[in-house]
Design a protein around this motif. Structure first.
Motif, PDB file in Angstrom:
ATOM      1  N   VAL A  23     -13.331   7.321  38.850  1.00  0.00           N
ATOM      2  CA  VAL A  23     -13.521   6.070  38.113  1.00  0.00           C
ATOM      3  C   VAL A  23     -12.955   6.263  36.715  1.00  0.00           C
ATOM      4  CG1 VAL A  23     -15.211   4.495  37.126  1.00  0.00           C
ATOM      5  CG2 VAL A  23     -15.541   5.393  39.431  1.00  0.00           C
ATOM      6  N   VAL A  24     -12.054   5.384  36.327  1.00  0.00           N
ATOM      7  CA  VAL A  24     -11.330   5.506  35.059  1.00  0.00           C
ATOM      8  C   VAL A  24     -11.819   4.443  34.082  1.00  0.00           C
ATOM      9  CG1 VAL A  24      -9.054   5.522  33.968  1.00  0.00           C
ATOM     10  CG2 VAL A  24      -9.314   6.338  36.329  1.00  0.00           C
ATOM     11  N   ALA A  25     -12.040   4.863  32.824  1.00  0.00           N
ATOM     12  CA  ALA A  25     -12.438   3.934  31.761  1.00  0.00           C
ATOM     13  C   ALA A  25     -11.460   4.063  30.602  1.00  0.00           C
ATOM     14  CB  ALA A  25     -13.846   4.244  31.277  1.00  0.00           C
ATOM     15  N   SER A  26     -11.313   2.982  29.860  1.00  0.00           N
ATOM     16  CA  SER A  26     -10.451   2.967  28.677  1.00  0.00           C
ATOM     17  C   SER A  26     -11.214   2.300  27.538  1.00  0.00           C
ATOM     18  CB  SER A  26      -9.169   2.195  28.977  1.00  0.00           C
ATOM     19  OG  SER A  26      -9.450   0.816  29.146  1.00  0.00           O
ATOM     20  N   PRO A  27     -10.682   2.356  26.320  1.00  0.00           N
ATOM     21  CA  PRO A  27     -11.352   1.651  25.218  1.00  0.00           C
ATOM     22  C   PRO A  27     -11.510   0.156  25.485  1.00  0.00           C
ATOM     23  CG  PRO A  27      -9.729   3.185  24.367  1.00  0.00           C
ATOM     24  CD  PRO A  27      -9.537   3.147  25.855  1.00  0.00           C
ATOM     25  N   GLU A  28     -10.599  -0.414  26.267  1.00  0.00           N
ATOM     26  CA  GLU A  28     -10.636  -1.850  26.522  1.00  0.00           C
ATOM     27  C   GLU A  28     -11.481  -2.216  27.738  1.00  0.00           C
ATOM     28  OE1 GLU A  28      -7.733  -0.098  26.366  1.00  0.00           O
ATOM     29  OE2 GLU A  28      -7.363  -0.518  24.237  1.00  0.00           O
ATOM     30  N   VAL A  29     -11.561  -1.333  28.728  1.00  0.00           N
ATOM     31  CA  VAL A  29     -12.208  -1.676  29.999  1.00  0.00           C
ATOM     32  C   VAL A  29     -13.137  -0.542  30.432  1.00  0.00           C
ATOM     33  CG1 VAL A  29     -11.848  -2.324  32.409  1.00  0.00           C
ATOM     34  CG2 VAL A  29     -10.168  -3.004  30.685  1.00  0.00           C
ATOM     35  N   ASP A  30     -14.405  -0.862  30.654  1.00  0.00           N
ATOM     36  CA  ASP A  30     -15.347   0.126  31.181  1.00  0.00           C
ATOM     37  C   ASP A  30     -14.971   0.502  32.608  1.00  0.00           C
ATOM     38  OD1 ASP A  30     -16.797  -0.012  28.855  1.00  0.00           O
ATOM     39  OD2 ASP A  30     -18.441  -1.197  29.699  1.00  0.00           O
ATOM     40  N   GLY A  31     -15.280   1.728  32.995  1.00  0.00           N
ATOM     41  CA  GLY A  31     -15.136   2.138  34.377  1.00  0.00           C
ATOM     42  C   GLY A  31     -16.338   1.672  35.178  1.00  0.00           C
ATOM     43  N   LEU A  32     -16.102   1.100  36.362  1.00  0.00           N
ATOM     44  CA  LEU A  32     -17.181   0.534  37.176  1.00  0.00           C
ATOM     45  C   LEU A  32     -17.292   1.299  38.495  1.00  0.00           C
ATOM     46  CD1 LEU A  32     -16.447  -3.277  36.662  1.00  0.00           C
ATOM     47  CD2 LEU A  32     -18.036  -1.824  35.381  1.00  0.00           C
ATOM     48  N   PRO A  33     -18.205   2.270  38.565  1.00  0.00           N
ATOM     49  CA  PRO A  33     -18.368   3.008  39.821  1.00  0.00           C
ATOM     50  C   PRO A  33     -18.869   2.128  40.964  1.00  0.00           C
ATOM     51  CG  PRO A  33     -19.326   4.217  37.974  1.00  0.00           C
ATOM     52  CD  PRO A  33     -19.012   2.842  37.481  1.00  0.00           C
ATOM     53  N   THR A  34     -19.729   1.158  40.652  1.00  0.00           N
ATOM     54  CA  THR A  34     -20.274   0.275  41.696  1.00  0.00           C
ATOM     55  C   THR A  34     -20.228  -1.172  41.213  1.00  0.00           C
ATOM     56  OG1 THR A  34     -22.524   0.676  40.847  1.00  0.00           O
ATOM     57  CG2 THR A  34     -21.795   2.034  42.699  1.00  0.00           C
ATOM     58  N   PRO A  35     -19.052  -1.806  41.277  1.00  0.00           N
ATOM     59  CA  PRO A  35     -18.956  -3.202  40.826  1.00  0.00           C
ATOM     60  C   PRO A  35     -19.830  -4.142  41.635  1.00  0.00           C
ATOM     61  CG  PRO A  35     -16.971  -2.517  41.991  1.00  0.00           C
ATOM     62  CD  PRO A  35     -17.773  -1.282  41.749  1.00  0.00           C
ATOM     63  N   GLU A  36     -20.263  -3.718  42.842  1.00  0.00           N
ATOM     64  CA  GLU A  36     -21.103  -4.557  43.680  1.00  0.00           C
ATOM     65  C   GLU A  36     -22.568  -4.536  43.274  1.00  0.00           C
ATOM     66  OE1 GLU A  36     -19.970  -1.336  44.060  1.00  0.00           O
ATOM     67  OE2 GLU A  36     -19.560  -1.347  46.209  1.00  0.00           O
ATOM     68  N   GLY A  37     -22.962  -3.631  42.351  1.00  0.00           N
ATOM     69  CA  GLY A  37     -24.363  -3.511  41.975  1.00  0.00           C
ATOM     70  C   GLY A  37     -25.146  -2.727  43.018  1.00  0.00           C
ATOM     71  N   PRO A  38     -26.479  -2.793  42.980  1.00  0.00           N
ATOM     72  CA  PRO A  38     -27.286  -2.060  43.965  1.00  0.00           C
ATOM     73  C   PRO A  38     -26.939  -2.464  45.391  1.00  0.00           C
ATOM     74  CG  PRO A  38     -28.655  -2.822  42.144  1.00  0.00           C
ATOM     75  CD  PRO A  38     -27.323  -3.474  41.972  1.00  0.00           C
ATOM     76  N   HIS A  39     -26.735  -1.476  46.249  1.00  0.00           N
ATOM     77  CA  HIS A  39     -26.282  -1.771  47.607  1.00  0.00           C
ATOM     78  C   HIS A  39     -26.616  -0.608  48.535  1.00  0.00           C
ATOM     79  CE1 HIS A  39     -23.101   0.734  45.943  1.00  0.00           C
ATOM     80  NE2 HIS A  39     -22.741   1.035  47.182  1.00  0.00           N
ATOM     81  N   ARG A  40     -26.463  -0.852  49.822  1.00  0.00           N
ATOM     82  CA  ARG A  40     -26.508   0.182  50.842  1.00  0.00           C
ATOM     83  C   ARG A  40     -25.089   0.442  51.331  1.00  0.00           C
ATOM     84  NH1 ARG A  40     -31.081  -2.916  52.575  1.00  0.00           N
ATOM     85  NH2 ARG A  40     -33.011  -1.693  52.544  1.00  0.00           N
ATOM     86  N   ASP A  41     -24.922   1.562  52.030  1.00  0.00           N
ATOM     87  CA  ASP A  41     -23.644   1.841  52.675  1.00  0.00           C
ATOM     88  C   ASP A  41     -23.724   1.666  54.186  1.00  0.00           C
ATOM     89  OD1 ASP A  41     -22.667   2.384  50.208  1.00  0.00           O
ATOM     90  OD2 ASP A  41     -22.186   4.476  50.569  1.00  0.00           O
ATOM     91  N   GLY A  42     -24.920   1.371  54.700  1.00  0.00           N
ATOM     92  CA  GLY A  42     -25.075   1.164  56.137  1.00  0.00           C
ATOM     93  C   GLY A  42     -25.015   2.452  56.929  1.00  0.00           C
ATOM     94  N   VAL A  43     -25.549   3.549  56.359  1.00  0.00           N
ATOM     95  CA  VAL A  43     -25.496   4.866  56.984  1.00  0.00           C
ATOM     96  C   VAL A  43     -26.898   5.473  57.002  1.00  0.00           C
ATOM     97  CG1 VAL A  43     -23.104   5.229  56.296  1.00  0.00           C
ATOM     98  CG2 VAL A  43     -24.940   5.968  54.765  1.00  0.00           C
ATOM     99  N   THR A  44     -26.986   6.751  57.381  1.00  0.00           N
ATOM    100  CA  THR A  44     -28.269   7.455  57.359  1.00  0.00           C
ATOM    101  C   THR A  44     -28.443   8.195  56.034  1.00  0.00           C
ATOM    102  OG1 THR A  44     -28.221   7.715  59.767  1.00  0.00           O
ATOM    103  CG2 THR A  44     -29.710   9.165  58.537  1.00  0.00           C
ATOM    104  N   LEU A  45     -27.569   9.140  55.758  1.00  0.00           N
ATOM    105  CA  LEU A  45     -27.607   9.880  54.491  1.00  0.00           C
ATOM    106  C   LEU A  45     -26.422   9.479  53.637  1.00  0.00           C
ATOM    107  CD1 LEU A  45     -28.917  12.325  52.858  1.00  0.00           C
ATOM    108  CD2 LEU A  45     -27.015  13.666  53.780  1.00  0.00           C
ATOM    109  N   VAL A  46     -26.681   9.177  52.364  1.00  0.00           N
ATOM    110  CA  VAL A  46     -25.613   8.941  51.407  1.00  0.00           C
ATOM    111  C   VAL A  46     -25.731   9.999  50.318  1.00  0.00           C
ATOM    112  CG1 VAL A  46     -26.990   7.238  50.120  1.00  0.00           C
ATOM    113  CG2 VAL A  46     -24.494   7.261  49.887  1.00  0.00           C
TER     114      VAL A  46
END
Length: 250
Positions: A155-178
């Motif tokens: 995840v890349v951030a710059s002075p102009e734009v924050d880096g967004l690891p999870t733009p979707e917000g709180p979520h699941r991945d639909g798996v057993t272990l994450v």
């Protein structure tokens, strides 16, 4: 928070080096493994994490997240992991599709990513990480074979734009272990990981600060998100490198 074990859940093995992680996944659904514990379990020597990090310099642009304004680099691959014989088999490259009741931005959407490099797939540290996660996951289920989806992220951030690891917000991945394993951070602040119960109650929050720190979650019972990443020195770019691995019965 304490929860009853599901019928498929195995009790933790007191001899397992990650007993605390296995017990926490059963009782509460999430656990942060300190970098020192992971490093010890994997037998990592001085310089190994930095050598492993060089694979992240070979990632490709994630065009799907770019459309949302997030600057992420990644690759993707899928494996079958057989714990009984510690066998790891790379599957043919395919589109990445998340199931219903998981990531709200991408449910049912076929996303195509560049495959993992051959050097990454063959790296002994990567294979050791995969085997270790397979051992931990048996606290939640005990299939003969695990399906492992592997995502090295930057995840890349710059002075102009924050880096967004999870733009979707709180979520699941639909798996057993994450799992989310920190590989490195450069000039970066933020990137705080949080795990929630299904009603939105906060179970755990932590910033992965050292290579080897890994956040584990029972994805069937929890949601997860990561706060934005920003540069410490605004005159230079910042990035956060993680290895996300998910496991489901294969």
């Amino acid at each position: 928070m304490t929860r009853k074990s599901s019928p498929q859940t195995k009790e933790p093995n007191s001899d397992h080096p990650l007993e605390a992680a296995r017990a926490a996944l059963i009782s509460g659904g999430a656990h942060l493994v300190p970098a020192a514990v992971t490093t010890s379990c994997l037998g990592v020597r001085e310089g190994d994490w930095e050598r492993f990090r060089t694979h992240w310099d070979q990632l490709s642009v994630d065009s799907c997240s770019s459309a949302l304004g997030a600057r992420r680099l990644r690759r993707y691959g899928q494996f079958l992991l057989t714990p009984a014989v510690e066998r790891i088999r790379l599957l043919l490259q395919a589109a990445f599709v998340q199931p219903e009741d998981s990531n709200p931005l991408y449910v049912g959407v076929e996303r195509t990513f560049e495959p993992l490099t051959g050097s990454f797939v063959a790296d002994p540290l990567f294979r050791a990480v995969l085997r270790l996660l397979g051992q931990v996951a048996t606290a939640l289920d005990d299939p003969a074979v695990w399906n492992a989806k592997v995502h090295p992220f930057r995840v890349v951030a710059s002075p102009e734009v924050d880096g967004l690891p999870t733009p979707e917000g709180p979520h699941r991945d639909g798996v057993t272990l994450v799992s989310s394993l920190l590989i490195g951070r450069q000039n970066a602040v933020g990137g705080e990981s949080s795990v929630f119960d299904p009603d939105g109650g906060l179970l755990l929050t932590a910033t992965l600060g050292e290579p080897g720190a890994v956040l584990l979650g029972d994805d069937r019972r929890t949601l997860h998100s990561v706060s934005p990443v920003r540069p410490v020195d605004r005159g230079r770019p910042a990035y956060r490198d993680v290895l996300v691995v998910t496991l489901t019965p294969g």
